[in-house]
Design a protein around this motif. Structure first.
Motif, PDB file in Angstrom:
ATOM      1  N   ILE A 203     -16.273  -7.005   5.146  1.00 53.26           N
ATOM      2  CA  ILE A 203     -15.195  -6.231   5.752  1.00 53.26           C
ATOM      3  C   ILE A 203     -14.206  -5.838   4.663  1.00 53.26           C
ATOM      4  O   ILE A 203     -13.714  -6.701   3.923  1.00 53.26           O
ATOM      5  CB  ILE A 203     -14.469  -7.046   6.845  1.00 53.26           C
ATOM      6  CG1 ILE A 203     -15.460  -7.485   7.927  1.00 53.26           C
ATOM      7  CG2 ILE A 203     -13.320  -6.242   7.443  1.00 53.26           C
ATOM      8  CD1 ILE A 203     -14.870  -8.424   8.975  1.00 53.26           C
ATOM      9  N   GLY A 204     -13.917  -4.551   4.567  1.00 53.18           N
ATOM     10  CA  GLY A 204     -12.955  -4.072   3.592  1.00 53.18           C
ATOM     11  C   GLY A 204     -11.561  -4.561   3.937  1.00 53.18           C
ATOM     12  O   GLY A 204     -11.174  -4.595   5.108  1.00 53.18           O
TER      13      GLY A 204
ATOM     14  N   GLU B 170     -17.187 -11.812   4.295  1.00 49.93           N
ATOM     15  CA  GLU B 170     -16.765 -11.571   2.923  1.00 49.93           C
ATOM     16  C   GLU B 170     -15.795 -10.389   2.940  1.00 49.93           C
ATOM     17  O   GLU B 170     -16.062  -9.384   3.594  1.00 49.93           O
ATOM     18  CB  GLU B 170     -17.965 -11.238   2.033  1.00 49.93           C
ATOM     19  CG  GLU B 170     -18.979 -12.359   1.935  1.00 49.93           C
ATOM     20  CD  GLU B 170     -20.218 -11.979   1.148  1.00 49.93           C
ATOM     21  OE1 GLU B 170     -20.333 -10.802   0.719  1.00 49.93           O
ATOM     22  OE2 GLU B 170     -21.073 -12.852   0.962  1.00 49.93           O
ATOM     23  N   ILE B 171     -14.699 -10.531   2.229  1.00 50.83           N
ATOM     24  CA  ILE B 171     -13.697  -9.474   2.170  1.00 50.83           C
ATOM     25  C   ILE B 171     -13.955  -8.609   0.929  1.00 50.83           C
ATOM     26  O   ILE B 171     -14.065  -9.130  -0.189  1.00 50.83           O
ATOM     27  CB  ILE B 171     -12.262 -10.051   2.102  1.00 50.83           C
ATOM     28  CG1 ILE B 171     -12.022 -11.029   3.246  1.00 50.83           C
ATOM     29  CG2 ILE B 171     -11.229  -8.926   2.087  1.00 50.83           C
ATOM     30  CD1 ILE B 171     -12.162 -10.452   4.636  1.00 50.83           C
TER      31      ILE B 171
ATOM     32  N   PHE C  61     -17.334  -1.555   6.189  1.00 54.81           N
ATOM     33  CA  PHE C  61     -17.748  -2.598   7.120  1.00 54.81           C
ATOM     34  C   PHE C  61     -19.270  -2.592   7.147  1.00 54.81           C
ATOM     35  O   PHE C  61     -19.883  -1.588   7.483  1.00 54.81           O
ATOM     36  CB  PHE C  61     -17.189  -2.330   8.524  1.00 54.81           C
ATOM     37  CG  PHE C  61     -17.565  -3.400   9.508  1.00 54.81           C
ATOM     38  CD1 PHE C  61     -16.832  -4.567   9.584  1.00 54.81           C
ATOM     39  CD2 PHE C  61     -18.661  -3.245  10.330  1.00 54.81           C
ATOM     40  CE1 PHE C  61     -17.183  -5.571  10.475  1.00 54.81           C
ATOM     41  CE2 PHE C  61     -19.021  -4.236  11.226  1.00 54.81           C
ATOM     42  CZ  PHE C  61     -18.276  -5.396  11.296  1.00 54.81           C
ATOM     43  N   PHE C  62     -19.876  -3.724   6.757  1.00 53.88           N
ATOM     44  CA  PHE C  62     -21.330  -3.806   6.650  1.00 53.88           C
ATOM     45  C   PHE C  62     -21.860  -5.107   7.242  1.00 53.88           C
ATOM     46  O   PHE C  62     -21.188  -6.129   7.183  1.00 53.88           O
ATOM     47  CB  PHE C  62     -21.785  -3.798   5.182  1.00 53.88           C
ATOM     48  CG  PHE C  62     -21.396  -2.605   4.394  1.00 53.88           C
ATOM     49  CD1 PHE C  62     -22.033  -1.392   4.567  1.00 53.88           C
ATOM     50  CD2 PHE C  62     -20.383  -2.686   3.446  1.00 53.88           C
ATOM     51  CE1 PHE C  62     -21.676  -0.283   3.829  1.00 53.88           C
ATOM     52  CE2 PHE C  62     -20.025  -1.590   2.697  1.00 53.88           C
ATOM     53  CZ  PHE C  62     -20.663  -0.374   2.888  1.00 53.88           C
ATOM     54  N   ILE C  63     -23.095  -5.025   7.746  1.00 52.79           N
ATOM     55  CA  ILE C  63     -23.876  -6.245   7.947  1.00 52.79           C
ATOM     56  C   ILE C  63     -24.556  -6.459   6.609  1.00 52.79           C
ATOM     57  O   ILE C  63     -25.418  -5.680   6.204  1.00 52.79           O
ATOM     58  CB  ILE C  63     -24.933  -6.084   9.069  1.00 52.79           C
ATOM     59  CG1 ILE C  63     -24.270  -5.818  10.414  1.00 52.79           C
ATOM     60  CG2 ILE C  63     -25.820  -7.337   9.122  1.00 52.79           C
ATOM     61  CD1 ILE C  63     -25.254  -5.486  11.526  1.00 52.79           C
ATOM     62  N   LYS C  64     -24.163  -7.490   5.897  1.00 52.47           N
ATOM     63  CA  LYS C  64     -24.715  -7.733   4.558  1.00 52.47           C
ATOM     64  C   LYS C  64     -26.035  -8.470   4.630  1.00 52.47           C
ATOM     65  O   LYS C  64     -26.981  -8.157   3.906  1.00 52.47           O
ATOM     66  CB  LYS C  64     -23.730  -8.522   3.707  1.00 52.47           C
ATOM     67  CG  LYS C  64     -24.274  -8.852   2.325  1.00 52.47           C
ATOM     68  CD  LYS C  64     -23.352  -9.739   1.553  1.00 52.47           C
ATOM     69  CE  LYS C  64     -23.983 -10.097   0.208  1.00 52.47           C
ATOM     70  NZ  LYS C  64     -23.212 -11.127  -0.480  1.00 52.47           N
ATOM     71  N   GLU C  65     -26.088  -9.478   5.511  1.00 53.42           N
ATOM     72  CA  GLU C  65     -27.254 -10.341   5.508  1.00 53.42           C
ATOM     73  C   GLU C  65     -27.476 -10.964   6.877  1.00 53.42           C
ATOM     74  O   GLU C  65     -26.509 -11.301   7.577  1.00 53.42           O
ATOM     75  CB  GLU C  65     -27.024 -11.445   4.461  1.00 53.42           C
ATOM     76  CG  GLU C  65     -28.156 -12.368   4.226  1.00 53.42           C
ATOM     77  CD  GLU C  65     -27.848 -13.374   3.117  1.00 53.42           C
ATOM     78  OE1 GLU C  65     -28.772 -14.153   2.797  1.00 53.42           O
ATOM     79  OE2 GLU C  65     -26.722 -13.412   2.591  1.00 53.42           O
ATOM     80  N   ILE C  66     -28.733 -11.099   7.236  1.00 52.72           N
ATOM     81  CA  ILE C  66     -29.130 -11.811   8.446  1.00 52.72           C
ATOM     82  C   ILE C  66     -30.104 -12.900   7.975  1.00 52.72           C
ATOM     83  O   ILE C  66     -31.200 -12.582   7.512  1.00 52.72           O
ATOM     84  CB  ILE C  66     -29.818 -10.878   9.466  1.00 52.72           C
ATOM     85  CG1 ILE C  66     -28.899  -9.714   9.831  1.00 52.72           C
ATOM     86  CG2 ILE C  66     -30.229 -11.665  10.706  1.00 52.72           C
ATOM     87  CD1 ILE C  66     -29.599  -8.597  10.588  1.00 52.72           C
TER      88      ILE C  66
END
Length: 114
Positions: free
Chosen positions: A33-34, A65-66, A105-110
């Motif tokens: 998240i930015g 994570e920011i 705003f991203f889904i980085k990892e699952i």
């Protein structure tokens, strides 16, 4: 507080991913998240249990994570942390900048398991 709606959408996206890839269990969800996005990380943490209740993510850990608000100076090309410097280039003192990150705003990892 729009964070609950955002998380509900993320849950659907992750569940679709799990179904398409025959994933049995989600262990952890990592979001980026930015720091100047419209999404408030603390609210995401608070509403996460309600958003994942009775879903494949019910037991999954949420990690956030920011992403820093970085800018590039249009005058000298320096890249700097805009919120720390108040939008002023630390190298040349210019305010002529454009934001290169921080609203994301991203889904980085699952993280999955069988």
């Amino acid at each position: 507080m729009h964070e609950l709606g955002i998380l509900m959408g993320i849950v659907k996206t992750v569940e679709n991913y799990a179904a398409e890839n025959q994933v049995g269990k989600i262990e952890k969800l990592v979001l980026q998240i930015g720091e100047i996005s419209s999404v408030i990380p603390e609210y995401m943490q608070k509403v996460y249990p309600a958003a994942v209740e009775d879903t494949l993510l019910a037991d999954a850990e949420l990690e956030i994570e920011i992403l820093p608000a970085n800018a590039e100076c249009r005058d000298c090309g320096s890249v700097f942390h805009a919120t720390v410097t108040g939008g002023v280039c630390p190298d040349c003192g210019s305010r002529n900048m454009h934001l290169v990150s921080g609203r994301d705003f991203f889904i980085k990892e699952i993280v999955c398991s069988d």
